[in-house]
Design a protein around this motif. Sequence first.
Motif, PDB file in Angstrom:
ATOM      1  N   UNK A  25       0.833  -1.213   0.000  1.00 42.94           N
ATOM      2  CA  UNK A  25       0.000   0.000   0.000  1.00 42.94           C
ATOM      3  C   UNK A  25       0.864   1.258   0.000  1.00 42.94           C
ATOM      4  N   UNK A  26       1.901   1.247   0.838  1.00 45.68           N
ATOM      5  CA  UNK A  26       2.751   2.438   0.962  1.00 45.68           C
ATOM      6  C   UNK A  26       3.629   2.602  -0.277  1.00 45.68           C
ATOM      7  N   UNK A  27       4.323   1.518  -0.664  1.00 46.84           N
ATOM      8  CA  UNK A  27       5.317   1.664  -1.736  1.00 46.84           C
ATOM      9  C   UNK A  27       4.691   1.804  -3.123  1.00 46.84           C
ATOM     10  N   UNK A  28       3.478   1.306  -3.289  1.00 46.75           N
ATOM     11  CA  UNK A  28       2.806   1.515  -4.577  1.00 46.75           C
ATOM     12  C   UNK A  28       2.154   2.902  -4.629  1.00 46.75           C
ATOM     13  N   UNK A  29       2.327   3.666  -3.550  1.00 44.26           N
ATOM     14  CA  UNK A  29       1.866   5.057  -3.570  1.00 44.26           C
ATOM     15  C   UNK A  29       0.366   5.225  -3.408  1.00 44.26           C
ATOM     16  N   UNK A  30      -0.277   4.288  -2.694  1.00 41.85           N
ATOM     17  CA  UNK A  30      -1.735   4.361  -2.555  1.00 41.85           C
ATOM     18  C   UNK A  30      -2.157   5.171  -1.334  1.00 41.85           C
ATOM     19  N   UNK A  31      -1.381   5.084  -0.263  1.00 49.60           N
ATOM     20  CA  UNK A  31      -1.785   5.767   0.977  1.00 49.60           C
ATOM     21  C   UNK A  31      -0.579   6.026   1.865  1.00 49.60           C
ATOM     22  N   UNK A  38      -2.721  10.483  15.658  1.00 49.94           N
ATOM     23  CA  UNK A  38      -3.996  10.179  15.002  1.00 49.94           C
ATOM     24  C   UNK A  38      -3.959   8.771  14.416  1.00 49.94           C
ATOM     25  N   UNK A  39      -3.624   7.835  15.280  1.00 53.67           N
ATOM     26  CA  UNK A  39      -3.584   6.474  14.762  1.00 53.67           C
ATOM     27  C   UNK A  39      -4.982   6.059  14.316  1.00 53.67           C
ATOM     28  N   UNK A  40      -5.017   5.273  13.274  1.00 53.23           N
ATOM     29  CA  UNK A  40      -6.312   4.855  12.753  1.00 53.23           C
ATOM     30  C   UNK A  40      -6.785   5.696  11.576  1.00 53.23           C
ATOM     31  N   UNK A  41      -6.024   6.748  11.263  1.00 54.52           N
ATOM     32  CA  UNK A  41      -6.394   7.573  10.111  1.00 54.52           C
ATOM     33  C   UNK A  41      -5.323   7.440   9.028  1.00 54.52           C
ATOM     34  N   UNK A 153      -3.937  -0.042  12.941  1.00 56.64           N
ATOM     35  CA  UNK A 153      -4.345   0.487  11.637  1.00 56.64           C
ATOM     36  C   UNK A 153      -3.941  -0.454  10.519  1.00 56.64           C
ATOM     37  N   UNK A 154      -4.869  -0.719   9.629  1.00 56.51           N
ATOM     38  CA  UNK A 154      -4.554  -1.481   8.438  1.00 56.51           C
ATOM     39  C   UNK A 154      -5.244  -0.744   7.291  1.00 56.51           C
ATOM     40  N   UNK A 159      -9.573   1.311   9.731  1.00 55.95           N
ATOM     41  CA  UNK A 159      -9.243   2.704   9.971  1.00 55.95           C
ATOM     42  C   UNK A 159     -10.425   3.307  10.726  1.00 55.95           C
ATOM     43  N   UNK A 160     -10.156   4.308  11.545  1.00 63.65           N
ATOM     44  CA  UNK A 160     -11.262   4.897  12.321  1.00 63.65           C
ATOM     45  C   UNK A 160     -12.222   5.645  11.400  1.00 63.65           C
ATOM     46  N   UNK A 161     -11.681   6.362  10.435  1.00 63.38           N
ATOM     47  CA  UNK A 161     -12.538   7.000   9.435  1.00 63.38           C
ATOM     48  C   UNK A 161     -12.411   6.208   8.148  1.00 63.38           C
TER      49      UNK A 161
END
Length: 487
Positions: A25-31, A38-41, A153-154, A159-161
């Motif tokens: 998710x991180x390295x493919x530039x998605x999020x 603010x854990x969970x966001x 968080x995943x 995620x909270x939101x």
Amino acid sequence: MSSEQDLGITESKQHNTGEWYAEVVIKAGLANYGPDGMSGFIVTRPRGYALWEAIQQELDSKFKATGVQNAYFPMFIPESYLEREKDIVEGFDPEVAWVTHGGHDELEERLAVRPTSESIIAPYMAQWVRSHRDLPLRVNQWCSVVRWEATETKPFFRTKEFLWQEGHTAHETHDEAWDETMTRLDQYAELYEDLLAIPVLKGQKPDHDKFPGAHKTTTVEALMPDGKSVQAGTSHHLGTSFAEAFDITFSDEDEETQPAHTTSWGLSWRALGALIMTHSDDQGLVLPPTIAPEQVVVVPIWQEDTKDDVLDYADEVADDLADSGVRVELDDRDERNPGFKFNEWELKGVPVRIEIGPHEVEDDEVTIVHRPDGESITADRDDIGETIQEHFDEVYAKLYAAAEENLDDSVREADSREEILGTLGQHGGYVKAPWCGDEECEEPIKEPLAAEIVMCPFDDEETVGDDETCAICGDDATQTAYFAKNY
Ligand SMILES: [Zn+2]
């Protein structure tokens, strides 16, 4: 090159699924993860948001073709509104985020940040519905909701939101509300099967796990490669309980006042999580061509003496593809070698790569490479726009087949507690077992394994034989339960 190693995925999908997923998710530039404290966001980056937009467009057009209109309600809900439906408050209370101040002033009444919007939408539906001629009423809103769960968080899964759509409808009869419930469930299943290349199971939640106040909760469940089930979309037949709590009534043809039968249905960006988790691999993101922001990357491969010819040719191929409606990227960067480019576009999940070198130019051909399995095919340059569509279909079919095989191989049967525990513990996936319908018979599985009944198929009357007994307690079985670990 160290930068290449930094770029690549280091975790293993098979052995470290959770860490691997986060890395993709991180390295493919998605999020990105949200700010400290603010854990969970999460922050959804443009490439991730483009995927959500594709899901949104597909569903939105299905909804609109079947009588749904979009609307928007406030993100805050007065506490007294939430309390009007006691079941909801009990269901959500600990997870609700509250606003207590506006500027410096304490509010007279706390406002909930919506955990779902039934309690603010229903009072307005009550105003809008007067007569049977106002029904059916169907509104949907695209929004985010907040549930303050204290879990790790995943991105897109926990995620909270989170972003979702929530549809809310009112009908004259119980049966019409049931048809509506199933229409939306079928549309969710189509979204997974036709856009995301993920086969799903359709069924109903056990009574003890349905939406608070609902008559029935239906679900589509998708099996992830780590053997866990994802609740991939839910559609609730709410009966008349919400209508009674919020006075959604209508006068029927005999001028009698009747409570409406309501439904609600939601699909969140979990669909994105399921998409990423299902198809991606140790090289990075894998996307079906149906949803990929870039469907094709053209990579020219040249030496100094062939550079001009190769680049011109690659440029023309990319133009032809764009003209035929393909989302195409030409990677003619000077400062990167082809190997680096291959790795980078594989990481980003571009489903088809076209390689063009001096040989391709000379023979009037292109080399087409499928991202999921690396299959490489030489094709004529003519009609490339048509040819590439066939390759999109092939890539889609490969992804779907792999996911389907995983699902087919992962539904097993058991008829005792020991067998359910043993099979789930060893293989994950789904274990089908006859069940009496009592929540207490889920406990002996939930307790040791954190697995639960994720769904029961709709056709129980046909599948549960007269002489079948509950795998846990031995009483008469009334349903077939699918036990699984889940997200
Ligand atoms: Zn039982």
